[in-house]
Design a protein around this motif. Sequence first.
Motif, mmCIF file in Angstrom:
data_model
loop_
_atom_site.group_PDB
_atom_site.id
_atom_site.type_symbol
_atom_site.label_atom_id
_atom_site.label_comp_id
_atom_site.label_asym_id
_atom_site.label_seq_id
_atom_site.Cartn_x
_atom_site.Cartn_y
_atom_site.Cartn_z
ATOM 1 N N ALA A 684 30.595 35.318 35.659
ATOM 2 C CA ALA A 684 30.041 36.558 36.205
ATOM 3 C C ALA A 684 30.441 36.719 37.663
ATOM 4 C CB ALA A 684 28.522 36.544 36.070
ATOM 5 N N ASP A 685 30.101 37.882 38.220
ATOM 6 C CA ASP A 685 30.246 38.171 39.654
ATOM 7 C C ASP A 685 31.655 37.891 40.169
ATOM 8 O OD1 ASP A 685 27.452 38.373 39.354
ATOM 9 O OD2 ASP A 685 27.167 36.303 39.991
ATOM 10 N N PRO A 686 32.701 38.461 39.566
ATOM 11 C CA PRO A 686 34.068 38.059 39.910
ATOM 12 C C PRO A 686 34.543 38.588 41.260
ATOM 13 C CG PRO A 686 34.115 39.902 38.401
ATOM 14 C CD PRO A 686 32.675 39.503 38.515
ATOM 15 N N TYR A 698 37.810 34.254 41.152
ATOM 16 C CA TYR A 698 36.682 33.378 41.454
ATOM 17 C C TYR A 698 35.450 33.984 40.789
ATOM 18 C CZ TYR A 698 40.021 32.220 45.165
ATOM 19 O OH TYR A 698 41.155 31.886 45.855
ATOM 20 N N ALA A 699 34.618 33.151 40.187
ATOM 21 C CA ALA A 699 33.474 33.705 39.460
ATOM 22 C C ALA A 699 32.327 32.705 39.383
ATOM 23 C CB ALA A 699 33.907 34.110 38.052
ATOM 24 N N THR A 700 31.149 33.243 39.160
ATOM 25 C CA THR A 700 29.955 32.443 38.887
ATOM 26 C C THR A 700 30.075 31.807 37.500
ATOM 27 O OG1 THR A 700 28.608 33.944 40.217
ATOM 28 C CG2 THR A 700 27.448 32.541 38.616
ATOM 29 N N ILE A 701 29.675 30.545 37.398
ATOM 30 C CA ILE A 701 29.621 29.877 36.096
ATOM 31 C C ILE A 701 28.244 30.124 35.488
ATOM 32 C CG2 ILE A 701 29.741 27.663 34.896
ATOM 33 C CD1 ILE A 701 31.525 26.657 37.177
ATOM 34 N N ASP A 702 28.214 30.704 34.290
ATOM 35 C CA ASP A 702 26.930 30.971 33.648
ATOM 36 C C ASP A 702 26.447 29.763 32.860
ATOM 37 O OD1 ASP A 702 26.059 33.366 34.501
ATOM 38 O OD2 ASP A 702 26.833 34.551 32.834
ATOM 39 N N GLU A 708 29.533 24.330 41.295
ATOM 40 C CA GLU A 708 30.734 24.821 41.944
ATOM 41 C C GLU A 708 31.086 26.181 41.356
ATOM 42 O OE1 GLU A 708 33.687 21.949 40.979
ATOM 43 O OE2 GLU A 708 33.825 22.560 38.878
ATOM 44 N N LEU A 709 32.186 26.757 41.815
ATOM 45 C CA LEU A 709 32.669 28.026 41.279
ATOM 46 C C LEU A 709 33.692 27.774 40.182
ATOM 47 C CD1 LEU A 709 33.290 30.128 44.515
ATOM 48 C CD2 LEU A 709 31.442 30.455 42.859
ATOM 49 N N ALA A 710 33.873 28.766 39.335
ATOM 50 C CA ALA A 710 34.997 28.787 38.410
ATOM 51 C C ALA A 710 36.150 29.534 39.090
ATOM 52 C CB ALA A 710 34.611 29.483 37.117
ATOM 53 N N VAL A 711 37.369 28.968 38.994
ATOM 54 C CA VAL A 711 38.543 29.601 39.580
ATOM 55 C C VAL A 711 39.646 29.627 38.535
ATOM 56 C CG1 VAL A 711 40.222 29.584 41.450
ATOM 57 C CG2 VAL A 711 37.911 28.727 41.851
ATOM 58 N N PHE A 712 40.262 30.813 38.358
ATOM 59 C CA PHE A 712 41.328 30.969 37.374
ATOM 60 C C PHE A 712 42.573 31.533 38.057
ATOM 61 C CE2 PHE A 712 37.343 31.267 35.097
ATOM 62 C CZ PHE A 712 37.537 30.434 34.005
ATOM 63 N N GLU A 713 43.708 31.104 37.541
ATOM 64 C CA GLU A 713 44.999 31.556 38.049
ATOM 65 C C GLU A 713 45.723 32.291 36.920
ATOM 66 O OE1 GLU A 713 49.080 29.233 38.972
ATOM 67 O OE2 GLU A 713 47.353 28.600 40.193
ATOM 68 N N THR A 714 46.267 33.499 37.224
ATOM 69 C CA THR A 714 47.005 34.249 36.218
ATOM 70 C C THR A 714 48.083 35.083 36.878
ATOM 71 O OG1 THR A 714 46.854 35.831 34.383
ATOM 72 C CG2 THR A 714 45.392 36.204 36.268
ATOM 73 N N ARG A 715 49.159 35.309 36.150
ATOM 74 C CA ARG A 715 50.228 36.188 36.615
ATOM 75 C C ARG A 715 50.263 37.494 35.828
ATOM 76 N NH1 ARG A 715 54.412 33.796 39.672
ATOM 77 N NH2 ARG A 715 54.064 31.588 40.082
ATOM 78 N N ASP A 716 49.686 37.489 34.620
ATOM 79 C CA ASP A 716 49.846 38.648 33.738
ATOM 80 C C ASP A 716 48.556 39.112 33.069
ATOM 81 O OD1 ASP A 716 49.363 36.573 32.007
ATOM 82 O OD2 ASP A 716 51.367 36.561 31.145
ATOM 83 N N PHE A 717 47.443 38.494 33.367
ATOM 84 C CA PHE A 717 46.153 38.831 32.772
ATOM 85 C C PHE A 717 46.161 38.646 31.249
ATOM 86 C CE2 PHE A 717 45.250 40.249 36.900
ATOM 87 C CZ PHE A 717 43.876 40.337 37.035
ATOM 88 N N GLN A 718 47.062 37.803 30.803
ATOM 89 C CA GLN A 718 47.068 37.431 29.390
ATOM 90 C C GLN A 718 46.834 35.932 29.230
ATOM 91 O OE1 GLN A 718 50.126 39.404 26.892
ATOM 92 N NE2 GLN A 718 50.804 40.392 28.776
ATOM 93 N N SER A 719 47.431 35.143 30.111
ATOM 94 C CA SER A 719 47.178 33.709 30.098
ATOM 95 C C SER A 719 46.517 33.323 31.420
ATOM 96 C CB SER A 719 48.480 32.939 29.905
ATOM 97 O OG SER A 719 49.393 33.226 30.954
ATOM 98 N N LYS A 742 21.953 27.828 42.497
ATOM 99 C CA LYS A 742 23.196 27.109 42.700
ATOM 100 C C LYS A 742 24.279 28.008 43.307
ATOM 101 C CE LYS A 742 22.039 23.695 39.191
ATOM 102 N NZ LYS A 742 22.475 22.979 37.965
ATOM 103 N N VAL A 743 25.550 27.718 42.993
ATOM 104 C CA VAL A 743 26.686 28.432 43.584
ATOM 105 C C VAL A 743 27.008 29.650 42.738
ATOM 106 C CG1 VAL A 743 29.078 28.243 44.315
ATOM 107 C CG2 VAL A 743 27.581 26.235 44.448
ATOM 108 N N TRP A 744 27.062 30.815 43.379
ATOM 109 C CA TRP A 744 27.278 32.040 42.638
ATOM 110 C C TRP A 744 27.799 33.154 43.551
ATOM 111 C CZ3 TRP A 744 22.195 35.189 41.641
ATOM 112 C CH2 TRP A 744 21.296 34.992 42.687
ATOM 113 N N ALA A 745 28.251 34.250 42.923
ATOM 114 C CA ALA A 745 28.625 35.506 43.601
ATOM 115 C C ALA A 745 29.591 35.306 44.771
ATOM 116 C CB ALA A 745 27.369 36.241 44.059
ATOM 117 N N PRO A 746 30.826 34.849 44.498
ATOM 118 C CA PRO A 746 31.794 34.694 45.589
ATOM 119 C C PRO A 746 32.468 36.006 45.952
ATOM 120 C CG PRO A 746 32.825 34.080 43.533
ATOM 121 C CD PRO A 746 31.397 34.437 43.194
ATOM 122 N N SER A 747 32.958 36.094 47.162
ATOM 123 C CA SER A 747 33.844 37.175 47.608
ATOM 124 C C SER A 747 34.938 36.528 48.433
ATOM 125 C CB SER A 747 33.096 38.212 48.448
ATOM 126 O OG SER A 747 34.005 39.106 49.072
#
Length: 961
Positions: A684-686, A698-702, A708-719, A742-747
């Motif tokens: 959530a809260d990307p 970067y996003a909140t882990i539900d 900690e935060l969840a962090v994802f890397e993508t070049r094409d929004f498919q993988s 806990k850790v949430w709502a990053p910007s």
Amino acid sequence: MMPKKGLSIGIILLLFCVTLQAKTSGNFIHPGGLHTQADLDRMKTKVAEAAQPWIDGWNLLIRDPLAQSDYKASPKEDMNARQVLSRDAHAAYLNAIRWYISGDDRHAQCAIRILNDYSSVVHRIPSKGNTDIVGLGGIGISEMAMAAEIMRIYDGWKTNDFRAFQHMMVEYFYPVCHDFLVHHNGACVDYYWANWDANNITALLAIGVLCDNQAIFDEGVEYFKHGKGTGSIKHAVYHVHDGNLGQWQESGRDQEHGQLGVGLLGTACQIAWNQGVDLFGYDNNRLLAGAEYTAKYNMMQDVPFEFYNNCQPANHKWPAINGRGRLDDRPVWELLYNHYVVRMGEKAPNVQRMAELIRPERGSKDHFGYGSLTFALEASSVPPHPTPGQPKTLKATAGVGRVFLSWQPPVDYTTTGYIIQRSIRKEGDFTTLASWDDLTLAEYTDKTASNGTTYYYRVAAQNQSGAGVFSEVTQATPKRTTALPMGWNMAQIGSGNAGKAAFADVAGSTYHVTGNGTQIGGNKDNASFCFTQASGDFEITGRISDVSGPLSKVGIMLRSSLDPGSPAVSMTLGEVGGRFARMGYRLENGVSMSSTLGNTYTWLPAWFRIKRTGAVFTVFESSNGQKWFEVDRVEIPMESSILAGLVVASSDSNKPVEATFDHVSIHNDLGIQRSNPILEGYYADPSIVFYAGVYYIYATIDPWGGEELAVFETRDFQSFERRQINWPTKEACTSPTSGKDKVWAPSVIQGVNGQFYMYVSVGNEVWAGVAEHPLGPWKNAKSDNTPLIPGNLIPGYHMIDAECFIDDDNQAYLYWGSGLNWVNGKCFMVSLDTNMIDFLIEPLDVTPPDYFEGPVMLKKDGTYYLMYSNGKAIDHTYNVRYATAKSPFGPFEKGKNNPILQTSSDRTTYGPGHHCVFMHKNQHYMLYHRIFPQEESYVLRQLCLAPLDFDQEGHILPITP
């Protein structure tokens, strides 16, 4: 002459009208070329009084080598050497001024000797030599006439000699100027630049006055007003934008020639004014509009730009950076300032500031200059301004063996130059790397940096009063090149050496490519190609930052294979001094390559992009990598997988050309329609940032945050690839006021200094982090390891959901705040200092209508859109709304179409909200979360993507999830 005291206004106006009508009767005022008798007397008096700015101008003039009484002219019978002609004319003029002010006859005799030498030697109409006498000869011709107009009042110039000089001007020099304005050397009427016409207009006016020739004078006036060429005023000032900013015809070419044309027409207007003809004021002061535009851009301020083209063609899509900010070679501003501002009382802040920056004016090869002596109508302070302010937002971008520096100039715009200092220690030992006082350009490239060494930089502005305060310190670490990344290769298309290429993970991916290939075009290419394979719909972007060696063409290319004649699309820089941008395309194997010309004055650095969508290839160019212009598009059937990369070709098969490409990226297109959620799992809260061809989410882990935060890397929004970052963690970000959450709502946002900043809720307060890369390592931006916004800062409200916004002027703002128990939501904001953590003001309440939490600021077309969430984040009432304002501080008015995103009627999208917004290829997108339906006591959420669109009035359109 000043009117006698008590003279009626009516009589004064009558006398002025008589003066303006003088030209219809053929009575010329003498001296009345560039200067009148009153002008000459003012110079003489003010220098005798040692008054400013006249005395400073005088002291500069008498040191000019051309102002010395022993100067010897170099006339010849066929005077087709325009630059020699101009230099000799300068010597005659400067000696004339020096004679009148000092009374020293040696200077009068020098001026007369120059003028007589010309009239006794020049006995034919100059033929066109290799110096463009037909077209640019009017510069020297007009200057000769203006010098002679002063010397006609000297008793020592014999009448017969003066008549001989007049004869030469009319019989031999006038035809050159007339012929160009009529025939333009046989070219189309708009082929030549404005200054070519402008110098000949000036020559006609000057000859007309000197020779008492009404017809020639009137010809010049008529061409200024209604001439068909580019130098007439309505063509020279090509388009008048809001704010009375007149786009100059050569603004897309370079700023040296832009200022040249402004100065030439200013001189023409001054001659006409001295004869009672007001060309300065013609067409609502159109020349002033052009001067304001040119001056503003050369003081490092942005200006609007209207596409300009002519029969060359020019294809100008942006104002040129070449020559921008130079103060050393165009002393044209005192004339314009003193007429428009001092004499006429017009508002011309940019012209005035340019005059002040270069005061006292020097001379130059194309202008007499010394206007602080010859045109000043009022006294001025010396120096004109205190030391300039502090440069802001210094950004250092590492390259290979170099560091690119850029900064925001002090907003007082009193800067004449900069001091660049460097150290290998942040705390001190700074040494001066470069210093200048005749250029306002707010950027510098450190080409002496060693790879692997971290450098610290600071910049100070300076002017006539000295240096101001240094900027905050920033740092960069250049890197050496290594082998090409996996999947990249180097090959030779056609015969010859394959060249070589290397890579460095700096400046958004840097490639150094060297090759001996000699052709990009025809039915077969012969070029060195650094490439990788790319499939499906994608785009390649790259910036050419440096080229050395015998250039033919360099650029980016897509092609079906390494076969020299294979179908291909390219965008290259080369030809005509290496400045032509050109799209090339070969439709079938072995056929000749066709092309579409891009911007013909493309100066380094040059940004290019090619986008593939199915069989359609669209090519773009840009001056800054932010605003893109389409060159052309073509349809070429190719396989799904093709070659994409960087191409170089030399103009000498025995010598390689070397090109540095940076900000290189190849990534798939973002489609408008994507299946939601975009990835598996509950988040959530990307927040999202784009860096070096990669998106980082970067996003909140539900449920409700994690350690900690969840962090994802993508070049094409498919993988998507999950990444770990070292900060923030609940353990590292805990204070007495944080609470148990806990850790949430990053910007996360990239600051103007190139560093990345994170504003994240940990517990019930906001912490701030900083890193050099989106993946860190991160650390608390505050040295005392405390929260940025403690939970008890404003009692009664949640200190969460902070979101940073950086405006067009690089000022950063922070918005945050929520309510308690799903009611009483409040939005607070502050402006941030350049370190991105210190508050410049006390928190303000800017709460818009129907606000609860999750503020996001967006700016479009001058309007500020404060977007936010409303309702309960745990049920179907959660939705996204917006309000608008003309300032980041509000007040905010409720937007149309609210809510723009809400629970769908079929409940497939349930409780959407807490979003972020990003731009991809001129399309806004919203990344948000929605509630995943489940029957647990907690809420799980999923990340979704949707395009964000606006109607013609600027209202945000409702989103169909």
